[in-house]
Design a protein around this motif. Structure first.
Motif, short mmCIF file in Angstrom:
data_model
loop_
_atom_site.label_atom_id
_atom_site.label_comp_id
_atom_site.label_asym_id
_atom_site.label_seq_id
_atom_site.Cartn_x
_atom_site.Cartn_y
_atom_site.Cartn_z
N ARG A 28 1.21 -1.07 -0.44
CA ARG A 28 0.20 0.19 -0.05
C ARG A 28 0.77 1.64 0.01
O ARG A 28 0.39 2.18 -0.55
CB ARG A 28 -0.76 -0.12 1.29
CG ARG A 28 -1.99 -1.44 0.73
CD ARG A 28 -3.07 -1.53 2.30
NE ARG A 28 -3.70 -2.27 2.26
CZ ARG A 28 -4.26 -3.58 1.53
NH1 ARG A 28 -2.83 -4.03 1.49
NH2 ARG A 28 -5.64 -3.78 1.27
N PRO A 52 -3.28 9.49 2.69
CA PRO A 52 -4.03 8.27 3.14
C PRO A 52 -4.77 8.46 4.21
O PRO A 52 -4.71 9.23 4.74
CB PRO A 52 -2.85 7.38 3.37
CG PRO A 52 -1.89 7.51 3.52
CD PRO A 52 -1.80 8.91 3.17
N ASP A 66 -9.82 -1.97 1.57
CA ASP A 66 -9.39 -0.60 0.39
C ASP A 66 -8.29 0.31 0.36
O ASP A 66 -8.01 0.12 1.56
CB ASP A 66 -10.21 -0.11 -0.18
CG ASP A 66 -11.98 -0.95 -0.43
OD1 ASP A 66 -11.34 -2.69 -1.05
OD2 ASP A 66 -12.90 -0.30 -1.11
N LEU A 67 -7.91 0.68 -0.28
CA LEU A 67 -7.38 1.97 -0.07
C LEU A 67 -7.87 3.58 0.20
O LEU A 67 -7.98 3.67 -1.21
CB LEU A 67 -5.63 1.95 0.11
CG LEU A 67 -4.63 3.18 -0.25
CD1 LEU A 67 -4.22 2.80 1.38
CD2 LEU A 67 -3.69 3.02 -1.33
N CYS A 129 -8.87 1.38 -5.48
CA CYS A 129 -8.62 2.09 -4.50
C CYS A 129 -9.49 3.15 -4.79
O CYS A 129 -10.30 3.39 -5.27
CB CYS A 129 -6.96 3.36 -4.68
SG CYS A 129 -5.67 2.00 -4.49
#
Length: 532
Positions: A28, A52, A66-67, A129
């Motif tokens: 990530r 993030p 998820d990111l 993402c």
């Protein structure tokens, strides 16, 4: 082994599978770096930063998580306040930058959402993402959840278990009218606030105010003020909790009581709402802040953005199924005797109540069919593929099965409450010297280290050149003829051993002359003694 111990061990095994490894953290971080490079390549996006947030920052994500990323545009030193139209245009520029850079797929722009987002999928481990613009409020929420999880480590474990359980019963999909991951996290938080004795305090004791109203003015001063307030209050709460009786419930006890507490949520939701800010159920009719929001089937107030409803996506028809999933799982766990835990089918039936088949397969192999409350409601599958090989690079476990946290990236992204100066933005910016993941150094060997240990397993000595399987294929001369005799098919049309070889040997290309209709009966009724 008692039923409680069996369940507790099973939950620990589930945690070992679903919680991220150092490789997942590095993946990530690499995706964030590639996104920064794509943003810097566009002239219209020059000067923007990539930060993030979400479960990655709060350390509440699973290996399939998820990111969430926010593209921050500088507005001098003040908190940026781009309008919705401006955010939609900027997301379009971000999508064009990613297309030109390459390494991304499955582009989906959702401009009319409450918060416009761009959904993409990275080619690196197929991580999905969600990209938004100037999402400072969600960044602050993520950091607060990280600090709250440091009060008691059981909170993080419960969040990961509840997320996996909710996915197994198909109630973790806001598009289908069920919970989003943030509302599930607030349910776990509320459960820890209402235990006896309480494990976590009301959030008003951590930050006595509405954070969303305080995000204005100079950004650095705003973030420092919020962080210092939360750090001081969390330290005070830790000291107060250390001087009173502590809740020593095991993870299995907390999980079972969590299911029982919300098994009648469809009934209570018509009258009461969940408020983690005060740590209590609140009557909707007596709460003046919630009165305009009574059209929702379930109300879980966002404690950092009051009076917004984090469960606004839950539909009335799905709420009944959600309540049924809680009740069914609670009934299975308290009524089934899992004392014979060594019996594999019994363990698989227990896992079928707690996890998805993909997760169960990583623990005990092919699972049983997962008992969902209503199989007719199908949830769209996540585009991210399940990685059966995700057990590679696992973090070590202690003797009791608990996982040791070996990911230093969390402390690099977000300051812990023990840090005096918790500046948020500078710690999220990575230099180009950090591009190479730390795991890559393990693949580099100096001359003094010699040959890597993996290579020695592939090198055979001269005596090992001949594989043992070859000897099974080589026959001695005495063995060749018996095999030919045993494999020679019987022929009743011509039993003479002195006849032409082409009639008895399949390897030749010469075929016997075709038989006519007149010749076939004579051969069929010819006496056997004529051919002897």
């Amino acid at each position: 082994m008692s039923a409680q111990s069996a369940l507790d061990n099973t939950l620990r095994e589930i945690l070992h599978v679903v919680q991220p490894s150092p490789k997942d953290w590095t993946t990530r971080l690499q995706i964030i770096h590639e996104l920064r490079e794509a943003i810097e390549s566009m002239e219209s996006l020059r000067g923007a930063t990539v930060e993030p947030f979400g479960s990655f920052v709060s350390n509440l994500f699973t290996i399939w998580g998820d990111l969430d990323v926010s593209i921050e545009f500088t507005n001098g030193s003040f908190v940026s306040s781009n309008g919705k139209k401006q955010k939609q245009r900027l997301l379009g520029d971000v999508m064009n930058a990613l297309r030109q850079k390459g390494g991304w797929r499955r582009y989906q722009l959702i401009p009319n959402a409450r918060v416009p987002i761009l959904k993409v999928e990275s080619n690196i481990q197929n991580v999905s993402c969600d990209i938004s613009i100037d999402n400072l409020k969600c960044q602050v929420k993520s950091k607060l959840l990280l600090w709250i999880s440091e009060i008691d480590p059981r909170f993080r474990d419960m969040v990961l278990l509840v997320k996996e359980w909710a996915k197994a019963h198909k109630i973790n999909n806001p598009r289908a009218g069920t919970f989003n991951s943030y509302s599930l996290t607030l349910l776990v938080l509320f459960h820890f606030q209402t235990c006896s004795p309480a494990i976590l305090p009301p959030l008003k004791d951590i930050y006595p105010g509405n954070i969303i109203d305080d995000l204005r003015g100079l950004r650095v001063d705003t973030e420092r003020r919020i962080a210092e307030t939360c750090v001081a209050n969390i330290e005070r709460i830790k000291r107060a909790y250390s001087m009173r009786p502590k809740n020593r419930s095991s993870l299995s006890e907390l999980f079972v009581s969590f299911l029982g507490k919300f098994s009648d949520i469809s009934t209570r939701a018509s009258e009461f709402g969940i408020c983690t800010y005060t740590g209590q159920w609140h009557a909707i009719e007596s709460n003046t802040r919630w009165l305009p929001k009574t059209s929702y089937s379930l109300f879980i107030e966002d404690p950092f953005e009051q009076p917004e409803n984090s469960a606004r996506a839950v539909r009335t028809g799905e709420l009944t199924r959600i309540s049924g999933a809680f009740a069914m799982s609670h009934h299975r766990l308290i009524s089934t005797d899992h004392s014979s835990f060594s019996n594999m089918p019994d363990q698989r039936s227990l896992l079928a109540t707690l996890v998805r088949p993909q997760t169960s397969r990583l623990i005990v192999g092919p699972p049983l069919r997962n008992p969902v409350y209503n199989p007719e409601h199908r949830q769209p599958t996540h585009p991210q593929r399940f990685r059966a090989e995700s057990s590679l690079g696992r973090t070590p476990t202690s003797n009791n099965g608990a996982r040791k946290l070996t990911h230093p990236q969390v402390n690099q992204l977000v300051p812990s409450p023990s840090q005096v100066q918790p500046l948020l933005v500078p710690m999220l910016v990575h230099s180009r010297s950090q591009v190479q993941p730390p795991q890559a150094h393990k693949l580099v060997y100096s001359p003094s280290q010699g040959q890597p240990p993996q290579v020695h397993k592939l090198v055979h000595s001269p005596s090992q050149v001949q594989p043992p399987q070859v000897h099974k294929l080589v026959h001695s001369p005495s063995q060749v003829q018996p095999q030919l005799q045993t494999t020679e098919p019987k022929r009743y049309d011509n039993r003479s051993t002195t006849g032409p070889k082409q009639y008895r040997n399949r390897s030749t290309t010469i075929k016997p002359p075709p038989q006519t209709h007149q010749d076939r009966p004579q051969q069929m009724w010819r006496p056997r003694s004529d051919t002897c």
